[in-house]
Design a protein around this motif. Structure first.
Motif, PDB file in Angstrom:
ATOM      1  N   ALA A  36       5.554  -0.758  -7.465  1.00 50.98           N
ATOM      2  CA  ALA A  36       5.066  -1.686  -6.369  1.00 50.98           C
ATOM      3  C   ALA A  36       4.894  -0.880  -5.100  1.00 50.98           C
ATOM      4  O   ALA A  36       3.704  -1.301  -4.476  1.00 50.98           O
ATOM      5  CB  ALA A  36       6.165  -2.918  -6.239  1.00 50.98           C
ATOM      6  N   GLY A  37       5.678   0.055  -4.958  1.00 51.52           N
ATOM      7  CA  GLY A  37       5.228   0.785  -3.670  1.00 51.52           C
ATOM      8  C   GLY A  37       3.962   1.384  -3.521  1.00 51.52           C
ATOM      9  O   GLY A  37       3.525   1.634  -2.497  1.00 51.52           O
ATOM     10  N   GLU A  38       3.534   2.115  -4.626  1.00 50.79           N
ATOM     11  CA  GLU A  38       2.486   2.964  -4.839  1.00 50.79           C
ATOM     12  C   GLU A  38       1.251   2.411  -5.144  1.00 50.79           C
ATOM     13  O   GLU A  38       0.208   2.252  -4.708  1.00 50.79           O
ATOM     14  CB  GLU A  38       2.784   4.117  -5.392  1.00 50.79           C
ATOM     15  N   GLY A  39       1.329   1.709  -6.632  1.00 51.72           N
ATOM     16  CA  GLY A  39      -0.075   1.556  -7.212  1.00 51.72           C
ATOM     17  C   GLY A  39      -0.082  -0.067  -7.419  1.00 51.72           C
ATOM     18  O   GLY A  39      -1.312  -0.527  -7.548  1.00 51.72           O
ATOM     19  N   ASN A  40       1.021  -0.686  -7.695  1.00 58.21           N
ATOM     20  CA  ASN A  40       0.627  -2.044  -7.959  1.00 58.21           C
ATOM     21  C   ASN A  40       0.360  -3.151  -6.595  1.00 58.21           C
ATOM     22  O   ASN A  40       0.619  -2.647  -5.615  1.00 58.21           O
ATOM     23  CB  ASN A  40       2.091  -2.706  -8.646  1.00 58.21           C
ATOM     24  N   ILE A  41      -0.469  -4.086  -6.856  1.00 51.39           N
ATOM     25  CA  ILE A  41      -0.840  -5.131  -5.916  1.00 51.39           C
ATOM     26  C   ILE A  41      -0.289  -6.327  -6.320  1.00 51.39           C
ATOM     27  O   ILE A  41      -0.677  -6.837  -7.339  1.00 51.39           O
ATOM     28  CB  ILE A  41      -2.416  -5.241  -5.375  1.00 51.39           C
ATOM     29  N   LEU A  42       0.715  -6.923  -5.616  1.00 48.33           N
ATOM     30  CA  LEU A  42       1.109  -8.365  -5.700  1.00 48.33           C
ATOM     31  C   LEU A  42       1.037  -9.162  -4.514  1.00 48.33           C
ATOM     32  O   LEU A  42       1.399  -8.714  -3.739  1.00 48.33           O
ATOM     33  CB  LEU A  42       2.667  -8.298  -6.298  1.00 48.33           C
ATOM     34  N   ARG A  43       0.092 -10.042  -4.775  1.00 49.07           N
ATOM     35  CA  ARG A  43      -0.210 -10.887  -3.668  1.00 49.07           C
ATOM     36  C   ARG A  43      -0.556 -12.504  -4.130  1.00 49.07           C
ATOM     37  O   ARG A  43      -1.277 -12.676  -5.061  1.00 49.07           O
ATOM     38  CB  ARG A  43      -1.305 -10.336  -2.866  1.00 49.07           C
TER      39      ARG A  43
END
Length: 680
Positions: A658-665
């Motif tokens: 989550a910190g680098e590549g994933n986008i959760l929104r």
């Protein structure tokens, strides 16, 4: 549906104009005071619906100075019959409009009054002639004394179209004409809160997204006019997290394609326009909805403008040609905000604005401000090549040199059985529609490919069950690529796909699935590869793999599937994996589940999800239940009604990048945890 070009809401373009007339420092200060998608519980700005006082002053100065294009469009407005002081409103008690504008009563009369009220309140502001203020008050009061309700199929929509414009006229009148008086103001307020608000307060997400976009604009306007903070917060939350077709990420996809792009361009422009106008009302109150999801609304405008201008765009499904090239007057607000306030490059929207100005002769959307002093900061809409889209290729794919070739009308099953008898091989399905009288049984050792989106396989409309199944329990070494599996009962695109989606989402819909390869024990099936496959519109799971080891799913589009049929919601998904091992899902689209998650993995050992999109699902984007060695990286997980990623029960060695590549929104669980969450 006929596009209404009335002055009430299109005058909102004036609001952007004054921002352009201000200094760069002032614009920066205004932006810094706004937090993206969060609202302040401070005092409301008045007037602050479609125009602020400063913006009205800017417009007034341009008209009085006879500056173009302001003065020319002002002159056009004055020439309209509704701009005359002889205009007489014709209010009705019960407004009624059936589907597609049929069986109307009072609809045209209300819209005429909305246009007239806006024209006269602006004339009052610019000229100071009290007769125009009184004419505005007369129009508002006539309807406030008379209107009881809206009825018919389009009742909620008519209220959504007209409420914000009426509130805007009333907002300006209240702020500038004390003689309007408390009694008339209170009557108008009662009409808004007792007629408009009860009808639209619960939104209508079941309809196409242009409905809730218009409803949100009117509810936001009512909230501002009546200083209802709870209602205002509800609109902001719905704009961000609204279910079905309502929220911004539900309506505008990450490519810029819109929920109604497969329907027609008229409704698509309506949807985008009302999302922009709702964002404008909230912007005036210190809330930046324009910036949500990396300026997603700007992406939608750029994509649609490019397509409207005749250029090619990447698309899922079958993009509509109806209305292409017929420009509505909804572009101005979005263009001026993104281009001048946010400093984004909007080249296609700019061209669309110019096209709209040519035809919108009776509106004020032509108002614009000064050119920016600096170059745009960044492009609003990256160009995505069609080749980058997951799923079956848009362009025709050629047959492999060593493949057996068949055409529509030939038996796919006979050809597969012959290959199996020969020890395996490759089968190519030429472009066309293949209707199956029974599920297609896939044997081991075969590669079955098609010509891209031109190759469509589907069960006969009367049949239930999966379309493609395993011919043997120990199935192994199978490749499926470059064709569409259609789960719906009609393979041709419908004029309004939302209608089919509603039917598919019911528990009484036919139980139809896509690719279901199901073993009796873990590891019984081996080495399954799905590449550039599109599986859509299934009430069962689009792809259901059970007991398979070594699974590769690459560049697949598994969408709009997983409904409420037995055994019920949550048990069917675009992708369902049970007791599988060593699974790689890469570059795929797991979107739009009707009643489930984009991916539901149960008791899977070693699963990697890389560069995937799981969006707009009824439950979560990705759901893992008792899985081991799970990795999710560089994936977009947005607009799901529950979580981006759902971890259920014992998840061992789970890694979320989550910190680098994933986008959760903008997933629903985020809304549920917020103080301003309401009305879902």
């Amino acid at each position: 549906m006929r596009r209404r070009e009335f002055l009430g809401y299109t005058a909102a373009a004036l609001a952007a104009g004054v921002e352009f007339g201000r200094s760069t420092a002032a614009v920066a200060e205004a932006q810094s005071a706004r937090s993206e998608g969060s609202s302040s519980r401070g005092r409301f700005v008045h007037p602050g619906i479609l125009q602020t006082r400063a913006e009205l002053e800017f417009m007034k100065s341009m008209v009085l100075a006879r500056k173009e294009p302001w003065f020319g469009k002002w002159t056009e407005m004055l020439a309209l019959p509704l701009s005359s002081l002889s205009f007489v409103p014709s209010p009705v008690t019960h407004i009624f409009r059936g589907a597609n504008g049929l069986q109307k009563n009072g609809d045209d009369e209300l819209h005429a009054s909305v246009d007239a009220a806006n024209s006269h309140v602006l004339q009052w502001y610019v000229t100071g002639d009290r007769a125009h203020a009184e004419k505005t008050a007369e129009i508002l009061d006539a309807w406030s004394r008379t209107l009881w309700n809206f009825g018919g199929n389009d009742g909620k929509l008519i209220a959504g179209w007209t409420g914000a414009a009426l509130c805007n006229s009333a907002e300006i009148l209240r702020a500038t004409y004390p003689e309007w008086g408390a009694e008339r103001e209170e009557r108008f307020k009662r009409m808004m809160t007792e007629v408009y608000l009860p009808l639209d307060v619960d939104f209508f997400p079941e309809a196409n997204g242009n409905w809730d976009a218009a409803i949100m604009q009117t509810l936001a306007a009512i909230a501002v006019f009546t200083e209802d903070h709870a209602l205002f917060e509800k609109v902001v939350t719905h704009y961000k997290f609204g279910q079905k077709n309502s929220g911004i990420t539900k309506y505008v996809f990450p490519t810029g394609q819109c929920e109604e792009s497969v329907r027609d361009m008229g409704h698509t422009q309506l949807g985008l326009g009302y999302f922009a106008l709702t964002a404008l009302v909230c912007w005036h109150q210190g809330v930046d909805l324009f910036g949500l999801a990396d300026n997603r609304l700007a992406l939608g405008f750029e994509y649609t403008s490019k397509y409207m201008l005749g250029e090619a765009v990447p698309y899922f499904g079958d993009i509509a040609t109806k209305g292409r090239g017929s420009f509505s007057d909804f572009y101005e607000v979005a263009y001026q905000h993104y281009r001048y306030v946010k400093g984004l490059d909007m080249p296609y929207t700019e061209q669309a604005v110019l096209k709209a100005r040519e035809h919108a002769k009776t509106t004020l959307t032509q108002y614009r401000g000064a050119e920016p002093s600096a170059a745009p900061a960044k492009a609003a809409a990256p160009q995505i090549p069609a080749a980058a889209l997951p799923g079956a290729s848009l362009n025709a794919v050629q047959a492999p040199a060593n493949a057996k070739r068949i055409a529509p009308g030939d038996s796919i099953q006979t050809a597969l059985d012959a290959l199996h008898q020969a020890g395996g091989g490759s089968l190519f399905l030429a472009a066309g529609y293949y209707e199956l009288a029974q599920p297609l049984r896939i044997p081991s050792g075969v590669t079955m490919s098609g010509a891209g989106r031109g190759t469509i396989i589907s069960l006969e409309p009367t049949l239930s069950g999966a379309c493609l199944v395993a011919a043997e329990l120990d199935l192994h070494d199978v490749v499926l690529r470059e064709f569409i599996v259609e789960g719906g009962t009609q393979h041709l695109p419908q004029p309004d796909p939302n209608e089919d989606r509603r039917v598919h989402a019911t528990y009484r819909a036919a139980s139809r699935g896509g690719v279901h390869l199901i073993a009796d024990r873990q590891g019984q099936m081996q080495r399954m590869r799905l590449e550039r496959l599109t599986v859509r519109n299934c009430t069962l799971s689009a792809v259901d793999l059970q007991g398979v080891a070594e699974v590769s799913i690459a560049q697949c589009d598994l969408c709009d599937s997983g409904g409420r049929v037995a055994p019920g919601p949550g048990n069917h998904n675009p992708l369902r994996l049970t007791h599988c091992q060593r699974v790689l899902i890469r570059g795929s689209r797991l979107d739009g589940s009707l009643a489930g998650a984009g991916l539901r993995a149960i008791s899977v050992d070693t699963i990697k999800v890389e560069r995937c999109e799981a969006a707009r699902n009824w439950k979560s984007g990705l759901s893992f239940f008792n899985c081991e060695h799970v990795t999710v990286s560089e994936s977009l997980l947005e607009g799901n009604d529950e979580n981006g990623i759902d971890l259920i029960r014992d998840q061992r060695q789970m890694k979320i990048d989550a910190g680098e590549g994933n986008i959760l929104r903008l997933n629903g669980a985020e809304a549920a945890s917020r103080e301003d969450y309401a009305g879902r």
